[in-house]
Design a protein around this motif. Structure first.
Motif, PDB file in Angstrom:
ATOM      1  N   UNK A 178       0.828  -1.211   0.000  1.00 42.75           N
ATOM      2  CA  UNK A 178       0.000   0.000   0.000  1.00 42.75           C
ATOM      3  C   UNK A 178       0.860   1.258   0.000  1.00 42.75           C
ATOM      4  N   UNK A 179       1.916   1.251   0.810  1.00 47.91           N
ATOM      5  CA  UNK A 179       2.775   2.426   0.890  1.00 47.91           C
ATOM      6  C   UNK A 179       3.388   2.758  -0.473  1.00 47.91           C
ATOM      7  N   UNK A 180       3.834   1.729  -1.181  1.00 49.23           N
ATOM      8  CA  UNK A 180       4.443   1.958  -2.489  1.00 49.23           C
ATOM      9  C   UNK A 180       3.396   2.460  -3.486  1.00 49.23           C
ATOM     10  N   UNK A 181       2.261   1.762  -3.536  1.00 49.12           N
ATOM     11  CA  UNK A 181       1.224   2.114  -4.509  1.00 49.12           C
ATOM     12  C   UNK A 181       0.615   3.479  -4.225  1.00 49.12           C
ATOM     13  N   UNK A 182       0.185   3.686  -2.978  1.00 46.40           N
ATOM     14  CA  UNK A 182      -0.461   4.947  -2.639  1.00 46.40           C
ATOM     15  C   UNK A 182       0.550   6.090  -2.550  1.00 46.40           C
ATOM     16  N   UNK A 183       1.761   5.778  -2.066  1.00 49.65           N
ATOM     17  CA  UNK A 183       2.782   6.813  -1.953  1.00 49.65           C
ATOM     18  C   UNK A 183       3.150   7.399  -3.298  1.00 49.65           C
ATOM     19  N   UNK A 184       3.241   6.554  -4.340  1.00 56.23           N
ATOM     20  CA  UNK A 184       3.556   7.044  -5.682  1.00 56.23           C
ATOM     21  C   UNK A 184       2.455   7.970  -6.190  1.00 56.23           C
TER      22      UNK A 184
END
Length: 252
Positions: free
Chosen positions: A73-79
């Motif tokens: 989630x951090x990678x997907x939403x952070x981007x």
């Protein structure tokens, strides 16, 4: 800058740091102060965003245990949050200042509504457990939209994020709040870096707000639970409406 102006900005920074640690929306305290001291709206937003960025890191670090298992989630939403923040920053710097002065009172009004509805939003998200593991295909675009909003004018972006994720994610509220803190930090830090590179902030203002927000964040985290949330929300809304009135009257 006079001594009294500097003191007012520092105190506003302390208050904003404390508010951000408790309920968020500290921008609605510092922004009106900068307007009252004569800073142009866009310059006030740029300087305020940079000054408050370091404080958002504290919340992200404080919730690091709740972030375990949320790497995807951090990678997907952070981007998406990063891309949205860059978009919002570009809009702020490239659109005419008159557009900002017209749009921001509306954004402040929305922020005030969200702040007053925060208890209902929180209760609703606690009761809802029908969301998907990663929120489905629409949530990343909502995160992007929140990033645009945060890069353009950051007030109440945390409430926007937690309400969206609370509705769509099948997750505990504390873990959603941890994710929200990281996304807000990404948006704030990205916007700050963007403004430092492409704009000309008022550095004395940045320094005073940054120092104040660190102090306020520390004491807000320690003593914030002693305050009555409703009274605090009323104060934030009144301050926010004052900022909106300042912008609207300035266009008359």
């Amino acid at each position: 800058m006079s001594v009294w102006d500097a003191l007012a900005i520092l105190v506003a920074g302390v208050g904003a740091g404390g508010i951000n640690a408790i309920v968020g929306s500290g921008t609605l305290l510092t922004f009106p102060v900068l307007l009252a001291l004569g800073y142009p709206p866009v310059l006030a937003t740029i300087s305020n965003s940079i000054g408050l960025a370091p404080g958002s890191l504290t919340g992200a670090i404080g919730y690091r245990r709740e972030l375990v298992g949320q790497r995807t989630r951090l990678i997907r939403f952070g981007a998406m949050a990063l891309a949205g923040s860059l978009t919002g920053g570009a809009l702020l710097l490239n659109l005419p200042e008159g557009v900002f002065e017209s749009v921001v009172p509306v954004l402040i009004g929305i922020s005030c509504v969200l702040i007053m509805m925060q208890p209902r939003i929180t209760a609703w998200t606690r009761q809802r457990r029908a969301g998907r593991v990663n929120g489905g295909p629409v949530l990343p675009f909502g995160i992007y939209g929140a990033g645009v909003y945060g890069g353009y004018f950051a007030a109440a972006q945390g409430i926007v994020l937690i309400s969206m994720m609370g509705i769509t994610l099948d997750e505990e509220l504390q873990r959603i709040n941890a994710l929200k803190n990281v996304l807000a930090f990404i948006v704030n830090a990205t916007a700050a870096a963007f403004y430092i590179t492409f704009a000309s902030p008022a550095w004395p203002v940045v320094g005073l707000i940054a120092a104040g927000s660190v102090i306020g964040g520390y004491f807000g985290a320690r003593f914030g639970r002693r305050l009555k949330p409703f009274a605090l929300r009323v104060v934030i809304v009144l301050v926010g409406l004052t900022a909106a009135a300042q912008l609207l009257l300035g266009r008359v």
